[in-house]
Every structure is written in structure tokens, then in C-alpha cells.
Design an enzyme around this catalytic site. Structure first.
Site, PDB file in Angstrom:
ATOM      1  N   HIS A 179       0.324  -1.365   0.352  1.00 17.88           N
ATOM      2  CA  HIS A 179      -0.323  -0.196   0.069  1.00 17.88           C
ATOM      3  C   HIS A 179       0.979   1.341   0.427  1.00 17.88           C
ATOM      4  O   HIS A 179       0.722   2.449   0.068  1.00 17.88           O
ATOM      5  CB  HIS A 179      -1.404   0.473   1.198  1.00 17.88           C
ATOM      6  N   ASP A 209       0.252  -7.555   1.144  1.00 14.18           N
ATOM      7  CA  ASP A 209       0.414  -6.242   1.415  1.00 14.18           C
ATOM      8  C   ASP A 209       2.563  -6.085   1.626  1.00 14.18           C
ATOM      9  O   ASP A 209       2.718  -5.240   2.248  1.00 14.18           O
ATOM     10  CB  ASP A 209      -0.578  -6.144   2.638  1.00 14.18           C
ATOM     11  N   SER A 292       4.917   1.899   7.471  1.00 13.27           N
ATOM     12  CA  SER A 292       4.596   0.878   7.226  1.00 13.27           C
ATOM     13  C   SER A 292       6.124   0.590   6.210  1.00 13.27           C
ATOM     14  O   SER A 292       6.183   1.912   5.852  1.00 13.27           O
ATOM     15  CB  SER A 292       2.828   1.803   5.742  1.00 13.27           C
TER      16      SER A 292
END
Length: 451
Positions: A179, A209, A292
Site C-alpha cells: 500500500h 501487502d 508502514s
């Protein structure tokens, strides 16, 4: 006769004024008699009495009030008037100068004392110590890992964003979250030294992901060591590194709060193609947007997870509306490194990752406990793929799968997560509820290409 002869031969400075010779006044006396003439003693030489006086033989000068230069005028170079006044002025000036000097010295000493007592005050302080830290301390872990952690600045068609990644090998491969780069047109990687280079996308997978990007021409890369997520226990200390809110090289610490936590993320497209299913490690190490893709490290500075998601605080709104507040509340989730390693290897090798499958279509509307197999598949196809892993294991439409390898599952999402935690070809033991009776089925996972 003697007086006249003596007056003619005497020096001029000893002569009396002419006007005063007619009526001389008595000369003042000294201790030895009158000052005007001397009286010879009885033994005096008569010849000496009438001998002319010369300067060498002249007697010592005596005070003569009628002399041209009275002896009391001793200082011809100084003013003759106001002597006491001048001396008083001099004394006053000297006193004033001394007072000013004393005042200046006193003021300077006061300022010096004030500085020493205030601005130059020195409090007790520890001496400079060895800056080295134990390798297993948070500071030691950070020092080991920071050179291998990077910040990603991504610009896409819908905007720009920031994420984190870490170096996998000396060829420049970097692992991050899907993402972070899913909409990327330009990717810039910044190392802990501040050096920035452009990166290219190697491959990505939305189901896990995860994504891999690559930099070229960078020397001195520091790949991070990979641990084993199977060794992680609840309560183990961990360190997270990332760029929350674009604050690069941020280090936070905490513990493993839970393992095998099933989470899903994504789903923005609405068709489920971008949903990530993660059998995650939960941590209370503060993680925020921008973390992230960063590493979650164990006490030996080895990567045990890839920070991927957080649970935000719910803020109540009007009616039934609920809003998410972005920010750490101590609920962070990381993809286990074992899963990340496998996916990264496949992305580097082929550009895409494979997903383990059991070959059935699940009824995602089922609200009971467990994961129910549908009765129909997409487009009218069978819910159990013919000759697929599930069919070979004996799964039938309508079966409810309640356990995977003895671990209970409570819904379809959890079943997918537990399956994807394995590799294609891994054997599984499924517990199935059929017609009110539980039975155990042995199954070997199949493979499907990821997205």
C-alpha cells in the site's frame, strides 16, 4: 674708613640700596650678633681686617630685607598669588580622582562577583562517558539496524505519501508494504545518511501487502538480518524503526502483545481484490502512518516482522457515524518475517507471488462460528473446485471448517489468513463440521498466482 673700603669691594648682591645708606636701621641679630658687621676677636689678624672681600672669601649670605632678591623668594617659576587655594584645589582633585577610582574598582568587583554567582554558575554534571551501548539494548539495536532502514517518498496519480522499507541484500532490493507503492509513478529512497536515489518497482502483492523496490549504483548497503517469526513469544521485547509522519529514522520500543492475530486491511476498491490477509504479530511499540513497511526487530537486531497496520482510536460522531483517528494507541500489527521472506523471494525472482489455496469458495455472508463452504461458486461453478486440494481431501459444499491444525477459526477471513500463513504444498489438518458431526481431513495446499 673701614666701612667704605668694605662697601666698595663687596659683591653687588650684598650691597644695601643707596637710599638706605644715609639712615641705616639696625640689622636683625642672629645667634652670633649683628648681621651688618663682624667684630674681630682679640686674636684676629689685623691685616685680614682691611683685606678686600672676594667671592671666595665672602661670608655666608645673611638675610637682607633690602636686598634686590630676598632669599625668601625661593621658587621663581611658580605663581606667587593664591598658593593655599591652589593647593586646596589640587587636594580636592586628587581626592575626587581617588574616589572615582575606588568606585570603579568596587563596581567592577561587584559585577565580577555577580557573574561568578549567576551567569558563571556551574552545576554538578556527569563526565563524558563511553558512547557505546550493549548490543541487546534499544540503543544498540537501533545503531545496528538504522543503516539498513530507508524512507520512501512516493508520488502517484492521486497524490504523494511516505513509507518505510529495509534493505534485503547487496544488490539493492528493498522490502516495503504494497500500500506504500501501489499507486507509485515516482519512488525516491532516502537512506539514514541522507543520501537519496530513485528506485524502481520490482513486484508487489496486495494479498500479502508486500512489495519490493530496487536501487542501483549505491555502495555500502547494509542488509538487515532476518530472524524467524516462529521463535517469537508474547512478551518478547521489540524495536520498530520507521518514518511516522515523515520523521525519518524514528525508533520506538515495546513488546510482542500477541501472535497469530488475524487482521485484514485494504478493501478500498470494493471488489476485495486489494484486501490483505495477515496472520499478524501484535505489538505495543508505537507505530503511526509512515511506519508502514519498516522492520520490527528482536533483541538481536534481527527482523521478525514488517510493520503494516495500526488500529486507530474511534471518535464518536453524530448518530451511528464513527470516525477513525490516525495515531498510535498501542495496537500495531506486523507481517511475520517468515511470510515476508517467502513473498519477497518470489517477487524478486518472478515479479509476483503465489498464494496457497484449498480450492473452495467460502460463504462470506455466514454469521455462525467457523467458515462455511458455499454451495455455489462464481458464475455458477461448483463451490469445491473439481480435483482441487479440497475435493481430494473430501470437502463438500456446506461444510463448516472450524479448526486449522487444531487452532479454531471464527470466520471466513480467519480461515484465509491461516491458510496464507503457509506455503503452497504445505500439509494441513482441517476440522470440519458436517451434519452436526466433526471430522478431521488431511489436505495439501495448492497454489494460485497472486495479484
Amino acid at each position: 674708613m673701614a666701612d667704605q673700603q668694605q662697601s666698595d669691594t663687596a659683591p653687588k648682591w650684598w650691597s644695601r640700596p643707596a637710599a638706605t645708606q644715609a639712615a641705616p636701621e639696625a640689622a636683625p641679630e642672629t645667634d652670633s650678633g649683628p648681621a651688618a658687621e663682624s667684630v674681630p676677636g682679640p686674636d684676629a689678624d689685623p691685616a685680614a681686617e682691611h683685606a678686600p672681600l672676594t667671592p671666595e672669601a665672602a661670608p655666608a649670605p645673611r638675610y637682607d630685607p633690602w636686598g634686590e632678591q630676598p632669599l625668601q623668594v625661593a621658587d621663581q617659576g611658580k605663581a606667587t598669588g593664591g598658593g593655599p587655594v591652589v593647593r586646596m584645589r589640587h587636594a580636592l582633585a586628587l581626592g575626587l580622582g581617588i574616589a572615582l577610582l575606588a568606585g570603579g574598582i568596587g563596581g567592577w568587583l561587584g559585577v565580577l562577583a555577580e557573574r561568578q554567582s549567576s551567569t558563571r554558575l556551574e552545576l554538578p554534571q556527569a563526565a563524558v562517558e563511553n558512547k557505546g551501548r550493549a548490543p541487546e539494548s534499544v540503543a544498540g539495536i537501533a545503531a545496528t539496524a538504522l543503516p539498513g532502514v530507508v524512507t520512501l517518498h512516493v508520488r502517484g496519480s492521486t497524490g504523494s505519501g511516505t513509507g518505510t522499507g529495509f534493505v534485503l541484500d547487496g544488490q539493492g532490493h528493498i522490502l516495503t508494504n504494497n500500500h506504500v507503492v501501489s499507486d507509485a509513478k515516482d519512488i525516491t529512497v532516502t537512506f539514514s545518511t541522507g543520501e537519496s536515489v530513485t528506485a524502481a518497482l520490482v513486484g508487489r502483492d496486495s494479498g500479502y501487502d508486500l512489495a519490493v523496490v530496487k536501487v542501483d549504483g549505491v555502495r555500502g548497503l547494509h542488509p538487515l538480518s532476518l530472524g524467524n517469526s516462529e521463535n517469537v513469544k508474547v512478551g518478547d521485547p521489540v524495536v520498530a524503526i520507521g518514518a511516522p509522519f515523515d520523521l525519518s529514522n524514528t525508533v520506538t520500543a515495546g513488546i510482542i502483545s500477541a501472535t497469530g492475530r488475524p487482521i485484514t486491511a485494504g478493501g478500498d476498491k470494493g471488489d476485495g481484490s486489494d484486501i490483505s490477509y495477515v496472520d499478524a504479530l501484535q505489538t505495543d511499540a508505537p507505530i503511526n502512518p509512515g511506519n508502514s513497511g519498516g522492520p520490527l526487530l528482536d533483541a538481536k537486531a534481527r527482523v521478525i516482522g514488517i510493520n503494516s497496520a495500526i488500529r486507530g482510536a474511534d471518535a464518536g460522531g453524530d448518530g451511528d457515524e464513527r470516525a477513525k483517528q490516525s495515531g498510535s494507541i498501542g495496537l500495531g500489527f506486523a507481517i511475520p518475517v517468515n511470510q515476508g521472506k517467502r513473498v519477497a523471494e518470489e517477487l524478486i525472482r518472478t515479479g509476483h507471488a503465489t498464494h496457497p489455496v484449498i480450492g473452495v469458495t467460502l460463504d462470506m455472508e455466514y454469521t455462525g462460528d467457523g467458515a462455511r463452504v458455499g454451495t455455489k461458486g462464481e458464475g455458477g461453478k461448483p463451490a469445491v473446485t473439481p480435483d482441487g486440494p479440497g475435493a481430494r481431501a473430501g470437502i463438500k459444499g456446506g461444510d463448516v471448517i472450524t479448526k486449522v491444525d487444531g487452532v479454531r477459526v471464527h470466520g471466513g477471513d480467519e480461515l484465509v489468513i491461516k491458510i496464507r500463513a503457509h506455503r503452497p504444498g504445505d500439509p494441513l489438518t482441517l476440522t470440519v463440521l458436517r451434519d452436526g458431526r466433526e471430522r478431521t481431513l488431511e489436505l495439501v495446499l495448492g497454489s494460485a498466482n497472486g495479484s
